[in-house]
Design a protein around this motif. Structure first.
Motif, short mmCIF file in Angstrom:
data_model
loop_
_atom_site.label_atom_id
_atom_site.label_comp_id
_atom_site.label_asym_id
_atom_site.label_seq_id
_atom_site.Cartn_x
_atom_site.Cartn_y
_atom_site.Cartn_z
N ALA A 39 0.81 -1.32 -0.05
CA ALA A 39 0.06 -0.06 0.07
C ALA A 39 0.84 1.26 0.09
N LYS A 40 2.09 1.16 0.42
CA LYS A 40 3.18 2.29 0.23
C LYS A 40 3.67 2.50 -1.07
N LEU A 41 3.20 1.96 -1.92
CA LEU A 41 3.74 1.90 -3.53
C LEU A 41 3.07 3.12 -4.00
N ASP A 42 3.60 3.86 -4.88
CA ASP A 42 3.14 5.04 -5.37
C ASP A 42 1.89 4.48 -6.45
N GLU A 43 0.75 4.98 -5.87
CA GLU A 43 -0.50 4.70 -6.57
C GLU A 43 -0.60 5.10 -8.20
N ARG A 44 0.17 6.03 -8.40
CA ARG A 44 0.45 6.52 -10.09
C ARG A 44 1.01 5.50 -10.67
N LYS A 45 1.90 4.74 -10.22
CA LYS A 45 2.82 3.85 -10.95
C LYS A 45 2.54 2.25 -10.66
N TYR A 46 1.63 2.14 -9.72
CA TYR A 46 1.35 0.69 -9.36
C TYR A 46 0.23 0.33 -8.63
N GLU A 47 -0.75 -0.65 -9.48
CA GLU A 47 -2.08 -1.08 -8.90
C GLU A 47 -1.73 -2.35 -8.30
N VAL A 48 -2.24 -2.27 -6.98
CA VAL A 48 -2.23 -3.56 -6.30
C VAL A 48 -3.21 -4.26 -6.10
N PHE A 49 -3.60 -5.55 -6.21
CA PHE A 49 -4.56 -6.41 -6.11
C PHE A 49 -4.07 -7.35 -4.99
N ASN A 50 -4.88 -7.78 -4.07
CA ASN A 50 -4.61 -8.73 -2.69
C ASN A 50 -5.77 -9.83 -2.90
#
Length: 186
Positions: A39-50
């Motif tokens: 969740a600390k990744l830059d949301e503009r560069k990374y999209e996270v699915f859990n």
């Protein structure tokens, strides 16, 4: 007679609890630790699915974390194990060691290759670079020999950010996100 049936049922419930429920709780706790890091990744560069689940040809594949970025797709398997972890890239099983005991478990790199296979099936018409990462929580001491990234939480973001080669454009990222959402049975 009735008392012995209740006793046997009680024993079965205890065995079930320790064999299936406790490991599931520990696994989810480890996944939450890694999800907080991601969740600390830059949301503009990374999209996270859990916690993504696909049903591929009648088999279910549960992927702990998928990170979509300009630099490819990161498929992350989380392990919340204690003790010393030993293993190698190609071995079928790895070992979890304690001072007085040892336990084998399926090689998580191989497990993650199965997840990549399932994701590739869902995204079969999209050319993508996949990056496999196995993340163990801080409770373990890693002594593994691999070329695949096997890390603990404090190295996870640095490991992801070391990939700098742009391989996915904005259109592909949108297609990948919509496909994951469409096929996720979770």
């Amino acid at each position: 007679m009735l008392l012995s049936c209740f006793f046997i049922l009680f024993i079965i419930l205890i065995i079930t609890y320790y064999k299936y429920i406790i490991p599931s709780i520990k696994g989810r706790k480890g996944e939450r630790i890694i999800a907080r890091k991601l969740a600390k990744l830059d949301e503009r560069k990374y999209e996270v699915f859990n916690d993504v689940k696909f049903n591929i040809k009648g088999k279910q594949s549960q992927i702990d974390h998928i990170v979509i970025s300009d630099y490819g797709i990161f498929v992350i398997e989380t392990k919340n194990y204690q003790g010393t972890i030993t293993g190698s890239e190609r071995s079928e099983n790895w070992t979890q060691s304690f001072p007085k005991s040892k336990y084998n478990f399926y090689n998580p790199i191989r497990q993650n290759l199965g997840h990549i296979y399932a994701l590739n099936y869902v995204l079969k018409d999209v050319s993508i670079d996949y990056h496999s990462i196995v993340a163990f929580t801080d409770k373990s001491k890693l002594k593994v020999k691999t070329s695949t990234d096997v890390v603990q939480p404090q190295q996870l973001l640095k490991t992801i950010k070391k990939y700098k080669h742009h391989s996915i454009d904005k259109h592909q990222k949108e297609l990948i996100k919509s496909r994951i959402q469409k096929y996720n049975v979770n």
